[in-house]
Design a protein around this motif. Sequence first.
Motif, PDB file in Angstrom:
ATOM      1  N   ASN A  23       0.756  -1.300  -0.083  1.00  0.00           N
ATOM      2  CA  ASN A  23      -0.069   0.095   0.026  1.00  0.00           C
ATOM      3  C   ASN A  23       0.709   1.479   0.091  1.00  0.00           C
ATOM      4  OD1 ASN A  23      -2.538  -1.339   0.136  1.00  0.00           O
ATOM      5  ND2 ASN A  23      -2.254  -1.563   2.304  1.00  0.00           N
ATOM      6  N   ALA A  24       1.787   1.080   0.757  1.00  0.00           N
ATOM      7  CA  ALA A  24       2.622   2.597   0.951  1.00  0.00           C
ATOM      8  C   ALA A  24       3.565   2.971  -0.381  1.00  0.00           C
ATOM      9  CB  ALA A  24       3.732   2.442   2.078  1.00  0.00           C
ATOM     10  N   ILE A  25       3.952   1.569  -0.974  1.00  0.00           N
ATOM     11  CA  ILE A  25       4.857   1.944  -2.172  1.00  0.00           C
ATOM     12  C   ILE A  25       4.089   2.065  -3.496  1.00  0.00           C
ATOM     13  CG2 ILE A  25       6.636   0.642  -3.751  1.00  0.00           C
ATOM     14  CD1 ILE A  25       7.448  -0.852  -0.977  1.00  0.00           C
ATOM     15  N   MET A  26       3.088   1.257  -3.728  1.00  0.00           N
ATOM     16  CA  MET A  26       2.178   1.126  -5.036  1.00  0.00           C
ATOM     17  C   MET A  26       1.013   1.809  -5.047  1.00  0.00           C
ATOM     18  SD  MET A  26       4.643  -0.091  -6.658  1.00  0.00           S
ATOM     19  CE  MET A  26       3.429  -0.487  -8.271  1.00  0.00           C
ATOM     20  N   ARG A  27       0.253   2.449  -3.912  1.00  0.00           N
ATOM     21  CA  ARG A  27      -0.732   3.010  -3.963  1.00  0.00           C
ATOM     22  C   ARG A  27      -0.535   4.358  -4.438  1.00  0.00           C
ATOM     23  NH1 ARG A  27      -5.785   0.095  -4.066  1.00  0.00           N
ATOM     24  NH2 ARG A  27      -5.681  -1.505  -2.531  1.00  0.00           N
ATOM     25  N   SER A  28      -0.820   4.427  -5.459  1.00  0.00           N
ATOM     26  CA  SER A  28      -0.792   6.072  -6.315  1.00  0.00           C
ATOM     27  C   SER A  28      -1.386   6.068  -7.757  1.00  0.00           C
ATOM     28  CB  SER A  28       0.912   6.104  -6.742  1.00  0.00           C
ATOM     29  OG  SER A  28       1.117   7.266  -7.485  1.00  0.00           O
ATOM     30  N   PRO A  29      -1.731   7.106  -8.197  1.00  0.00           N
ATOM     31  CA  PRO A  29      -2.509   7.375  -9.331  1.00  0.00           C
ATOM     32  C   PRO A  29      -1.748   6.895 -10.698  1.00  0.00           C
ATOM     33  CG  PRO A  29      -2.808   9.056  -8.167  1.00  0.00           C
ATOM     34  CD  PRO A  29      -1.803   8.450  -7.277  1.00  0.00           C
ATOM     35  N   ASP A  30      -0.466   6.809 -10.692  1.00  0.00           N
ATOM     36  CA  ASP A  30       0.437   6.604 -11.561  1.00  0.00           C
ATOM     37  C   ASP A  30       1.086   5.115 -11.449  1.00  0.00           C
ATOM     38  OD1 ASP A  30       2.056   7.389  -9.757  1.00  0.00           O
ATOM     39  OD2 ASP A  30       3.456   8.358 -10.851  1.00  0.00           O
ATOM     40  N   LYS A  31       0.391   4.154 -10.611  1.00  0.00           N
ATOM     41  CA  LYS A  31       1.127   3.005 -10.375  1.00  0.00           C
ATOM     42  C   LYS A  31      -0.014   2.011 -10.486  1.00  0.00           C
ATOM     43  CE  LYS A  31       5.022   4.470  -7.465  1.00  0.00           C
ATOM     44  NZ  LYS A  31       6.112   3.909  -8.601  1.00  0.00           N
ATOM     45  N   SER A  32       0.323   0.722 -10.561  1.00  0.00           N
ATOM     46  CA  SER A  32      -0.548  -0.569 -10.579  1.00  0.00           C
ATOM     47  C   SER A  32      -0.102  -1.528 -10.120  1.00  0.00           C
ATOM     48  CB  SER A  32      -1.220  -0.751 -12.030  1.00  0.00           C
ATOM     49  OG  SER A  32      -1.868   0.557 -12.455  1.00  0.00           O
ATOM     50  N   VAL A  33      -1.019  -2.381  -9.558  1.00  0.00           N
ATOM     51  CA  VAL A  33      -0.590  -3.893  -8.961  1.00  0.00           C
ATOM     52  C   VAL A  33      -1.283  -5.005  -9.693  1.00  0.00           C
ATOM     53  CG1 VAL A  33      -0.265  -5.142  -6.935  1.00  0.00           C
ATOM     54  CG2 VAL A  33       0.266  -2.740  -6.811  1.00  0.00           C
ATOM     55  N   LEU A  34      -0.630  -5.857  -9.937  1.00  0.00           N
ATOM     56  CA  LEU A  34      -1.391  -7.504 -10.204  1.00  0.00           C
ATOM     57  C   LEU A  34      -1.122  -8.328  -9.247  1.00  0.00           C
ATOM     58  CD1 LEU A  34      -3.282  -8.936 -12.271  1.00  0.00           C
ATOM     59  CD2 LEU A  34      -1.334  -9.377 -13.694  1.00  0.00           C
ATOM     60  N   LEU A  35      -1.840  -8.649  -8.490  1.00  0.00           N
ATOM     61  CA  LEU A  35      -1.449  -9.383  -7.269  1.00  0.00           C
ATOM     62  C   LEU A  35      -2.091 -10.781  -7.301  1.00  0.00           C
ATOM     63  CD1 LEU A  35      -0.281  -9.274  -4.393  1.00  0.00           C
ATOM     64  CD2 LEU A  35      -2.566  -8.435  -3.594  1.00  0.00           C
ATOM     65  N   ILE A  36      -1.229 -11.609  -7.426  1.00  0.00           N
ATOM     66  CA  ILE A  36      -1.562 -13.195  -7.763  1.00  0.00           C
ATOM     67  C   ILE A  36      -1.564 -13.990  -6.430  1.00  0.00           C
ATOM     68  CG2 ILE A  36      -1.028 -15.395  -8.840  1.00  0.00           C
ATOM     69  CD1 ILE A  36       0.297 -13.533 -11.242  1.00  0.00           C
ATOM     70  N   THR A  37      -2.779 -14.681  -6.006  1.00  0.00           N
ATOM     71  CA  THR A  37      -2.692 -15.216  -4.645  1.00  0.00           C
ATOM     72  C   THR A  37      -3.833 -16.362  -4.769  1.00  0.00           C
ATOM     73  OG1 THR A  37      -3.124 -14.720  -2.310  1.00  0.00           O
ATOM     74  CG2 THR A  37      -4.348 -13.614  -3.842  1.00  0.00           C
ATOM     75  N   HIS A  38      -3.605 -17.361  -4.003  1.00  0.00           N
ATOM     76  CA  HIS A  38      -4.618 -18.167  -3.680  1.00  0.00           C
ATOM     77  C   HIS A  38      -5.684 -18.125  -2.484  1.00  0.00           C
ATOM     78  CE1 HIS A  38      -3.022 -21.865  -5.889  1.00  0.00           C
ATOM     79  NE2 HIS A  38      -2.000 -21.796  -5.338  1.00  0.00           N
ATOM     80  N   TYR A  39      -5.514 -17.029  -1.917  1.00  0.00           N
ATOM     81  CA  TYR A  39      -6.435 -16.783  -0.527  1.00  0.00           C
ATOM     82  C   TYR A  39      -6.568 -15.692  -0.241  1.00  0.00           C
ATOM     83  CZ  TYR A  39      -4.083 -21.352   0.599  1.00  0.00           C
ATOM     84  OH  TYR A  39      -3.471 -22.595   0.382  1.00  0.00           O
ATOM     85  N   GLN A  40      -7.684 -15.354   0.221  1.00  0.00           N
ATOM     86  CA  GLN A  40      -8.319 -13.942   0.474  1.00  0.00           C
ATOM     87  C   GLN A  40      -7.656 -13.033   1.523  1.00  0.00           C
ATOM     88  OE1 GLN A  40     -10.332 -13.113   3.338  1.00  0.00           O
ATOM     89  NE2 GLN A  40     -10.478 -10.889   2.697  1.00  0.00           N
TER      90      GLN A  40
END
Length: 247
Positions: free
Chosen positions: A189-206
């Motif tokens: 959240n601290a590093i990537m939560r920004s209007p000019d950044k995006s995250v694709l988060l791959i996970t098995h669990y909620q």
Amino acid sequence: MLNIENLHATVADKPILRGIDLVVPAGEVHAIMGPNGSGKSTLAYVLGGRPGYEVSEGSAAFDGADMLSLEPHERATAGLFLGFQYPVEIPGVSYLQFLRESLNAQKRARGEAELSGAAFIKLAREQAAVLGMDAEMLKRPVNVGFSGGEKKRAEMVQMGIMAPKLAILDETDSGLDIDALKAVGAGINAIMRSPDKSVLLITHYQRLLDYVRPDRVHVLSRGRIVRSGGPELAHELEREGYAEVAA
């Protein structure tokens, strides 16, 4: 930020991805969930440019450019970061030296000024503090003797130092205890939560998504995205399992 259309890919001539369509706009976090063998890690490796993962059809654009035509280091220079499920150990190489060389290599490729040793140490200490990690650990060889949680925290420190536009994180929650999970979630959240950044988060669990609330959740099954929805879809998967939701 990321636009994938009809992406097909094979590994050792075996079809794994069978027509992925996915758009991740700038400023958003998207989660991909799915059962084992559905193609989640294959998607990450294809986007990262890992050898042996062959695209047979379709396209993937990153920040408006054809990312599939770029070499892995060129994708990284353009702002792509790939986080691994199992970060590798590199004996004999200081983590600090590895990170400084990586960052300055990208800066040289972009025509930017390199960081001095003092400026880099300051940056590394700041990013380690974000993850609640003792910066002294970064003097050790890359991941050697690190616990699973320490490897993931160190990888998040690396992400903070590299400051990517797009982070693809492959099962970053794998092997983490509750404290490490919270720390990694806070770091994302601290590093990537920004209007000019995006995250694709791959996970098995909620569970990771309790700390990194996604804008969209996608279910990958048999090499295709079969359902998409809001954060509530992850809770449905937790309750019902993949068989019911992906049917």
